[in-house]
Design an enzyme around this catalytic site. Structure first.
Site, PDB file in Angstrom:
ATOM      1  N   LYS A 255       0.857  -1.193   0.000  1.00 17.03           N
ATOM      2  CA  LYS A 255       0.000   0.000   0.000  1.00 17.03           C
ATOM      3  C   LYS A 255       0.886   1.232   0.000  1.00 17.03           C
ATOM      4  CE  LYS A 255      -3.068   2.757   3.001  1.00 17.03           C
ATOM      5  NZ  LYS A 255      -3.932   2.807   4.205  1.00 17.03           N
ATOM      6  N   ASP A 260      -2.700  10.404   3.065  1.00 15.43           N
ATOM      7  CA  ASP A 260      -4.086   9.984   3.287  1.00 15.43           C
ATOM      8  C   ASP A 260      -4.815  11.037   4.112  1.00 15.43           C
ATOM      9  OD1 ASP A 260      -6.468   8.702   3.683  1.00 15.43           O
ATOM     10  OD2 ASP A 260      -5.676   7.174   5.054  1.00 15.43           O
ATOM     11  N   LYS A 267     -10.229  13.192   7.540  1.00 19.92           N
ATOM     12  CA  LYS A 267      -9.734  12.920   8.890  1.00 19.92           C
ATOM     13  C   LYS A 267      -9.686  14.208   9.709  1.00 19.92           C
ATOM     14  CE  LYS A 267      -6.581   9.114   7.680  1.00 19.92           C
ATOM     15  NZ  LYS A 267      -7.148   8.062   8.535  1.00 19.92           N
ATOM     16  N   ASP A 278       1.713   6.788   5.187  1.00 28.89           N
ATOM     17  CA  ASP A 278       0.718   5.773   4.812  1.00 28.89           C
ATOM     18  C   ASP A 278       1.160   4.981   3.573  1.00 28.89           C
ATOM     19  OD1 ASP A 278      -1.619   4.485   5.475  1.00 28.89           O
ATOM     20  OD2 ASP A 278      -2.927   5.854   4.352  1.00 28.89           O
ATOM     21  N   ASP A 337     -12.132   7.052   3.548  1.00 29.05           N
ATOM     22  CA  ASP A 337     -10.907   6.904   4.349  1.00 29.05           C
ATOM     23  C   ASP A 337     -10.479   5.431   4.475  1.00 29.05           C
ATOM     24  OD1 ASP A 337      -8.764   7.699   5.852  1.00 29.05           O
ATOM     25  OD2 ASP A 337      -9.908   8.026   7.699  1.00 29.05           O
ATOM     26  N   GLU A 339      -9.333   3.612   2.258  1.00 29.64           N
ATOM     27  CA  GLU A 339      -8.846   3.645   0.876  1.00 29.64           C
ATOM     28  C   GLU A 339      -7.773   2.603   0.588  1.00 29.64           C
ATOM     29  OE1 GLU A 339      -7.564   5.373   3.229  1.00 29.64           O
ATOM     30  OE2 GLU A 339      -5.429   5.089   2.827  1.00 29.64           O
ATOM     31  N   ARG A 341      -7.517  -0.513   1.300  1.00 25.99           N
ATOM     32  CA  ARG A 341      -8.034  -1.793   0.813  1.00 25.99           C
ATOM     33  C   ARG A 341      -8.495  -1.675  -0.641  1.00 25.99           C
ATOM     34  NH1 ARG A 341     -12.380  -1.882   5.592  1.00 25.99           N
ATOM     35  NH2 ARG A 341     -10.670  -0.651   6.462  1.00 25.99           N
TER      36      ARG A 341
HETATM   37  N1  BES Z   1      -4.094   4.914   6.815  1.00 23.93           N
HETATM   38  C1  BES Z   1      -5.197   4.660   7.678  1.00 23.93           C
HETATM   39  C2  BES Z   1      -4.845   3.728   8.837  1.00 23.93           C
HETATM   40  C3  BES Z   1      -3.807   4.230   9.795  1.00 23.93           C
HETATM   41  C4  BES Z   1      -4.190   4.883  10.955  1.00 23.93           C
HETATM   42  C5  BES Z   1      -2.472   3.992   9.589  1.00 23.93           C
HETATM   43  C6  BES Z   1      -3.237   5.324  11.851  1.00 23.93           C
HETATM   44  C7  BES Z   1      -1.524   4.415  10.491  1.00 23.93           C
HETATM   45  C8  BES Z   1      -1.906   5.080  11.626  1.00 23.93           C
HETATM   46  C9  BES Z   1      -6.328   4.032   6.896  1.00 23.93           C
HETATM   47  O1  BES Z   1      -6.419   4.400   5.563  1.00 23.93           O
HETATM   48  C10 BES Z   1      -7.602   4.443   7.543  1.00 23.93           C
HETATM   49  O2  BES Z   1      -7.888   5.607   7.536  1.00 23.93           O
HETATM   50  N2  BES Z   1      -8.335   3.486   8.084  1.00 23.93           N
HETATM   51  C11 BES Z   1      -9.555   3.765   8.750  1.00 23.93           C
HETATM   52  C12 BES Z   1     -10.567   2.766   8.258  1.00 23.93           C
HETATM   53  C13 BES Z   1     -11.983   3.081   8.660  1.00 23.93           C
HETATM   54  C14 BES Z   1     -12.449   4.345   7.950  1.00 23.93           C
HETATM   55  C15 BES Z   1     -12.870   1.917   8.297  1.00 23.93           C
HETATM   56  C16 BES Z   1      -9.308   3.604  10.240  1.00 23.93           C
HETATM   57  O3  BES Z   1      -8.473   2.804  10.619  1.00 23.93           O
HETATM   58  O4  BES Z   1      -9.903   4.356  10.990  1.00 23.93           O
HETATM   59 ZN    ZN Z   2      -4.683   5.014   4.660  1.00 26.38          ZN
HETATM   60 MN    MN Z   3      -7.561   6.152   5.266  1.00 24.19          MN
END
Ligand code: BES
Ligand code: ZN
Ligand code: MN
Length: 491
Positions: A255, A260, A267, A278, A337, A339, A341
């Site tokens: 990834k 992000d 966010k 990210d 968010d 994204e 996946r």
């Molecule tokens: N890049 C983030 C996950 C992340 C969070 C990585 C903190 C490193 C540190 C990912 O894209 C994300 O935003 N995931 C969301 C998913 C949710 C919207 C289902 C999450 O983890 O909150």
């Molecule tokens: Zn992300």
């Molecule tokens: Mn995200």
């Protein structure tokens, strides 16, 4: 960091020797103690230094010793002094004298095998990493004076030979750390792709696919993530063919979200700057390919990086949009968010479709939920095949990276079913968020043996507790995967 292997410390600036718990000098240390008429023993007795792991004590200008100073380095319990403890001790020695004014640190650790001598030098290279390129006012006294490490060994040639592949791995970890540390205004998808393309002289074959090519392939879930960005999305395909011609490759997928924001599901501002890293999964895969080429690994491998920037914009993808992935499955985008996946769905499908690999391992800073589940010291490991999971755990154990196995429960599949499409990109509220993300990815593996490493917990560290990992970008995953390939798939 310059590395040399030498037969004797001679008139070194600083010579470091090991002390095991309860103030017992190793044989090499005993020699210096005798030359100094017991000054080292006395210094230990007059201090709290007992030789506990990674503790250090400097003895300046001991009379009778050729070196300018002797550094005692704690090695702890001899029964627990394995290769990782050795790495830690060597790195602790470096940190103790980094700003001392000396240019050369000499490690006289006693009866080390050539492999151990190499491992000590390797540890110092990792410990010495800094990302200082944007600091223009760094004071001279804050810049490391030690620029060279010498390791005393009874077999210089064998130590050098053992160091060569490890040095390639250190180059690769450092390459990955630089990518992870780089801010997103500098490292956007095309710049990431350029830096990967620049690895071709190592013997790698690198193809870069742009948006038009991905459009033709039908990679709509990846492209949807990037469509709000002014930067063009890229897919980097890196091949290393060091194995037998025609042998099925091992595949690694990363990834690479260079930033992000969350997109339209934006966010909160607090901590959003973290989202420059990210792309830690893609950096690890690029680093792995660098390592395999650098040490001429006898294996065929492919690395595929999905490189996109997730931005809100008039053209950005909306919550509720339905997009069709390269696999043909339709995806309802509930949260823009989630994204990573979406990027990996197309990258995984492309990888198995084109390369028919032995297995696929993806690395991704995929979910905050993995951090909630495991804390910051463990990455999550998911796998549909024990023959893929086993060697990862075995290798991780040897290089000191922590993974914890997580389940892929079929009864949670319903949480990612969509009422209007084949699948949706979020699960059951926050429940099992790392797991539902993994289940989503699994739907794009087409039954290929596969493991998913959610490295959100470990890609970046704010207060490192490991001497070989400075604060900031870790390069997490490079060492484990390199070791897994070496131990389980070469020769
Ligand atoms: N890049 C983030 C996950 C992340 C969070 C990585 C903190 C490193 C540190 C990912 O894209 C994300 O935003 N995931 C969301 C998913 C949710 C919207 C289902 C999450 O983890 O909150
Ligand atoms: Zn992300
Ligand atoms: Mn995200």
């Amino acid at each position: 960091m310059k590395v040399e292997f030498v037969a004797a410390a001679g008139s070194a600036e600083i010579v470091a020797v090991l002390v095991h718990g309860d103030r017992s000098l190793t044989a090499a240390g005993g020699t210096y103690d005798q030359a100094a008429s017991g000054a080292l023993t006395k210094a230990m007795q007059k201090s709290r230094f007992t030789g506990s792991a990674d503790a250090t004590l400097t003895i300046a200008a001991p009379a009778g010793v050729e070196a300018d100073s002797v550094l005692l380095v704690g090695a702890g319990d001899p029964a627990k002094f394995d290769d990782l403890a050795l790495e830690s001790a060597a790195a602790a020695a470096f940190h103790a004298v980094r700003l001392s004014g000396a240019e050369v640190l000499t490690l006289d650790f006693g009866h080390l095998s050539p492999e151990q001598s190499a491992r000590a030098a390797f540890a110092v290279r990792l410990a010495a990493y800094r990302f200082d390129k944007y600091r223009t006012t760094l004071k001279a006294e804050k810049i490391a004076s030690v620029t060279s490490v010498r390791v005393v060994t009874s077999d210089i040639r064998a130590s050098q030979a053992a160091f060569e592949p490890l040095s390639a791995v250190a180059d690769a970890v450092i390459f990955a750390r630089d990518l992870v540390a780089e801010p997103a205004n500098v490292l956007y998808p095309e710049e990431f792709a350029r830096r990967v393309k620049a690895l071709e002289p190592l013997g790698l074959k690198v193809e870069i696919l742009g948006e038009a090519e991905m459009e033709k392939l039908g990679m709509r879930t990846l492209l949807g993530v990037g469509q709000g960005s002014r930067r063009e999305s890229q897919l980097a395909v890196i091949q290393w063919n060091g194995g037998k011609a025609g042998e099925q490759p091992l595949a690694f997928v990363g990834k690479g979200v260079t930033f992000d924001t969350g997109g339209i599901s934006i966010k909160p501002a607090d901590g959003m700057e973290d989202m420059k890293w990210d792309m830690g999964g893609a950096a690890a895969v690029a680093g792995l390919m660098h390592a395999l080429a650098g040490r001429k690994a006898k294996v065929n491998a492919v690395g595929v990086l999905g490189l996109v920037e997730n931005m809100p914009d008039g053209n950005a993808q909306r919550p509720g949009d339905v997009v069709v992935s390269m696999s043909g499955q339709s995806v309802e985008v509930i949260n823009t968010d989630a994204e990573g996946r979406l990027v990996l769905a197309d990258a995984l499908w492309y990888t198995q479709d084109r390369f028919k690999p032995k297995f696929m391992i993806d690395l991704a800073t995929l979910t905050g939920a993995a951090i909630v589940a495991l804390g910051l010291d463990y990455a999550a490991l998911y796998a549909n095949d024990e023959a893929v999971a086993g060697p990862i755990f075995a290798a991780a154990d040897k290089v000191g990276e922590n993974f914890w196995r997580m389940p892929l429960p079929p009864q949670y599949e319903k949480h990612i079913d969509s009422p209007i499409a084949d699948v949706k990109n979020t699960g059951n509220g926050r429940a099992g968020g790392s797991i539902t993300a993994a289940l989503f990815l699994q739907r794009f593996t087409n039954g290929t043996p596969w493991a998913h490493l959610d490295i959100a917990p470990t890609a970046w560290v704010n207060k490192s507790t490991r001497n070989t990992i400075p604060d900031g970008a870790v390069g997490f995953g490079v060492r484990t995967l390199d070791r897994m390939v070496a131990d389980s798939y070469e020769g």
